[in-house]
Design a protein around this motif. Structure first.
Motif, mmCIF file in Angstrom:
data_model
loop_
_atom_site.group_PDB
_atom_site.id
_atom_site.type_symbol
_atom_site.label_atom_id
_atom_site.label_comp_id
_atom_site.label_asym_id
_atom_site.label_seq_id
_atom_site.Cartn_x
_atom_site.Cartn_y
_atom_site.Cartn_z
ATOM 1 N N ILE A 17 11.506 5.859 3.779
ATOM 2 C CA ILE A 17 10.660 6.065 4.947
ATOM 3 C C ILE A 17 9.774 5.062 5.199
ATOM 4 O O ILE A 17 9.485 4.772 6.663
ATOM 5 C CB ILE A 17 9.699 7.431 4.335
ATOM 6 C CG1 ILE A 17 10.288 8.579 4.216
ATOM 7 C CG2 ILE A 17 8.641 7.686 5.412
ATOM 8 C CD1 ILE A 17 9.813 9.810 3.700
ATOM 9 N N VAL A 18 9.240 4.204 4.360
ATOM 10 C CA VAL A 18 8.268 3.171 4.699
ATOM 11 C C VAL A 18 9.091 2.040 4.970
ATOM 12 O O VAL A 18 8.728 1.581 6.014
ATOM 13 C CB VAL A 18 7.476 2.927 3.135
ATOM 14 C CG1 VAL A 18 6.633 1.485 3.403
ATOM 15 C CG2 VAL A 18 6.719 3.940 2.829
ATOM 16 N N ARG A 19 9.975 1.582 4.386
ATOM 17 C CA ARG A 19 10.650 0.213 4.846
ATOM 18 C C ARG A 19 11.645 0.497 5.852
ATOM 19 O O ARG A 19 12.058 -0.356 6.547
ATOM 20 C CB ARG A 19 11.320 -0.300 3.551
ATOM 21 C CG ARG A 19 10.167 -0.992 2.854
ATOM 22 C CD ARG A 19 10.777 -1.525 1.256
ATOM 23 N NE ARG A 19 9.676 -2.073 0.356
ATOM 24 C CZ ARG A 19 9.930 -2.252 -0.803
ATOM 25 N NH1 ARG A 19 11.246 -1.985 -1.374
ATOM 26 N NH2 ARG A 19 8.833 -2.887 -1.595
ATOM 27 N N PHE A 30 6.507 10.265 -3.357
ATOM 28 C CA PHE A 30 7.975 10.794 -3.040
ATOM 29 C C PHE A 30 8.752 9.624 -4.069
ATOM 30 O O PHE A 30 8.281 8.689 -4.486
ATOM 31 C CB PHE A 30 8.409 10.478 -1.852
ATOM 32 C CG PHE A 30 7.732 11.337 -0.896
ATOM 33 C CD1 PHE A 30 7.078 12.647 -1.236
ATOM 34 C CD2 PHE A 30 7.807 11.209 0.659
ATOM 35 C CE1 PHE A 30 6.361 13.423 -0.408
ATOM 36 C CE2 PHE A 30 7.226 11.761 1.359
ATOM 37 C CZ PHE A 30 6.660 13.091 1.117
ATOM 38 N N PRO A 31 10.005 10.200 -4.420
ATOM 39 C CA PRO A 31 10.814 9.462 -5.259
ATOM 40 C C PRO A 31 10.963 8.134 -4.608
ATOM 41 O O PRO A 31 10.982 7.980 -3.157
ATOM 42 C CB PRO A 31 12.162 10.247 -5.128
ATOM 43 C CG PRO A 31 11.795 11.577 -4.959
ATOM 44 C CD PRO A 31 10.601 11.498 -4.150
ATOM 45 N N PHE A 81 0.767 -1.095 -0.019
ATOM 46 C CA PHE A 81 0.098 0.010 0.102
ATOM 47 C C PHE A 81 0.831 1.110 0.020
ATOM 48 O O PHE A 81 0.833 2.234 -0.873
ATOM 49 C CB PHE A 81 -0.846 0.218 1.095
ATOM 50 C CG PHE A 81 -1.801 1.375 1.574
ATOM 51 C CD1 PHE A 81 -2.491 1.643 0.384
ATOM 52 C CD2 PHE A 81 -1.669 1.868 2.694
ATOM 53 C CE1 PHE A 81 -3.311 3.089 0.453
ATOM 54 C CE2 PHE A 81 -2.535 3.150 2.903
ATOM 55 C CZ PHE A 81 -3.191 3.580 1.993
ATOM 56 N N LEU A 82 1.874 1.326 0.903
ATOM 57 C CA LEU A 82 2.606 2.613 1.214
ATOM 58 C C LEU A 82 3.709 2.717 0.230
ATOM 59 O O LEU A 82 4.051 3.883 -0.110
ATOM 60 C CB LEU A 82 3.349 2.625 2.402
ATOM 61 C CG LEU A 82 2.065 2.707 3.730
ATOM 62 C CD1 LEU A 82 2.825 2.517 4.989
ATOM 63 C CD2 LEU A 82 1.432 3.881 3.651
ATOM 64 N N MET A 83 3.883 1.654 -0.584
ATOM 65 C CA MET A 83 4.937 1.833 -1.564
ATOM 66 C C MET A 83 4.553 2.247 -2.912
ATOM 67 O O MET A 83 5.198 2.196 -3.857
ATOM 68 C CB MET A 83 5.893 0.496 -1.528
ATOM 69 C CG MET A 83 6.687 0.259 -0.687
ATOM 70 S SD MET A 83 8.138 1.675 -0.437
ATOM 71 C CE MET A 83 8.784 1.500 -2.006
ATOM 72 N N ASP A 84 3.125 2.218 -2.883
ATOM 73 C CA ASP A 84 2.597 2.758 -4.094
ATOM 74 C C ASP A 84 2.850 4.154 -4.606
ATOM 75 O O ASP A 84 2.656 5.014 -3.633
ATOM 76 C CB ASP A 84 1.042 2.645 -4.070
ATOM 77 C CG ASP A 84 0.437 2.819 -5.397
ATOM 78 O OD1 ASP A 84 0.647 3.628 -6.205
ATOM 79 O OD2 ASP A 84 -0.961 2.595 -5.338
#
Length: 342
Positions: free
Chosen positions: A44-46, A36-37, A27-30
């Motif tokens: 940030i996500v991982r 963001f780049p 979801f957040l890596m979409d």
């Protein structure tokens, strides 16, 4: 042969933190959710979020999880099954994130001989992080795996008279036996930059309180405008008096500016304004999910009472409402008939 693919947001496979982490990563890596780049999004996500959030989110899911599974998935399945009874067009269900995946939904339709697909993103309002990401991924999958298929997508239905009617009637039915001082329309929030990025004119959207009221081609893809239009039309349908309802945006993530006012702050301030019995409706969702059941139904209710409120009523989403099912069935049949006569 024609077929329909219903597409909702998605859910973890279970409340296990590992499943929640896998879901949040997708979801957040979409890039249309966390735009963001890649290197920054990944950091940030991982590097940060997925090291802390999955456990907390898993606990939230546990509070609202049903014996049958995720409420969002179960309710979406019931919706599909209900629509199937009102139309002869074959259908499948998919989620943008998690299972069942869009690819598997398209494969299920292909296995039935379907070559013309009506995509129905189950979001009333258009947004980068909802409708757009669904349509982009579906097209990528079509080109890679289903080149024989043709896609048509249903437009945002935030102001469609049928949707306004069934939403308004569902609110009225739920609240007619309950006491309430104020009706809050709480929509899922998005970063302000998403509004500007979706502005096809590249100049109209200023989020200044007036641009959403000024006619513009930008409104076709302006989530903020469409949310306020849904509120306005439902309020008119129900004959709500000015001051008896308002609009806010929930589920903020990160520190960047998001659409305002924020639902949590709005709700916390209401008791001191004399609003002791609050009703909340969440028209950005057609199916109840963690954002409606836990964020509003548990967190917001507890906070409202802690700040001096007495009762907070959460109006259920349309879910598998029979009138809503009939509307979707009629829309599908109208599409199939129009395609046949074209």
């Amino acid at each position: 042969m024609k077929g329909v693919l219903f597409i909702n947001l998605g859910s973890p496979d279970s409340t296990d933190p590992k499943d929640v982490k896998r879901y949040l990563d997708e979801f957040l890596m979409d890039e249309r959710v966390f735009d963001f780049p890649y290197w920054l999004r990944s950091f940030i996500v991982r590097g940060i979020i997925l090291n802390t959030r999955p456990k907390k989110s898993a606990e939230a899911y546990e509070k609202i999880w049903w014996d049958e599974g995720s409420p969002l998935i179960v309710l979406s399945e019931r919706l599909k099954e209900g629509v199937d009874k009102f139309t002869s067009i074959p259908s499948a269900l998919a989620m943008r994130y998690g299972n069942p995946a869009i690819k598997s939904g398209l494969q299920a339709l292909k296995d039935q001989g379907v070559t013309e697909v009506l995509l129905i993103p189950l979001y009333p309002q258009f947004a980068m992080a909802t409708t757009e990401t669904i349509l982009v991924l579906a097209e990528e999958l079509r080109q890679a795996h289903f080149p024989e298929m043709e896609f048509t997508s249903i437009p945002a239905f935030y102001s469609h008279p049928d949707y306004v009617r069934v939403l308004s009637n569902s609110i009225q039915r739920y609240l007619q036996t309950r006491e309430w001082d104020h009706l809050l329309f709480s929509y899922h929030g998005v970063p302000e930059r998403h509004i500007r990025k979706s502005d096809i004119t590249k100049s109209h959207c200023k989020i200044d309180g007036s641009c959403c009221q000024t006619p513009s081609p930008a409104h076709q893809f302006c989530y903020r405008h469409q949310c306020y239009q849904t509120t306005k039309q439902v309020a008119e349908y129900l004959g709500l008096k000015p001051g008896s309802y308002s609009t806010s945006f929930q589920s903020r993530l990160g520190i960047d500016p998001w659409l305002k006012p924020a639902t949590n702050k709005t709700i916390d301030q209401m008791p001191e304004q004399g609003i002791k019995k609050l009703a909340v409706v969440t028209p950005a969702f057609v199916s109840d999910c963690i954002e409606t059941l836990e964020e509003i139904g548990i967190q917001a209710k507890e906070d409202f009472i802690a700040h001096g409120g007495e009762e907070l009523h959460v109006v259920p989403c349309l879910n598998d409402d029979q009138d809503w099912i009939k509307v979707l069935g009629r829309w599908i049949d109208q599409w199939a008939l129009a395609e046949q006569n074209a």
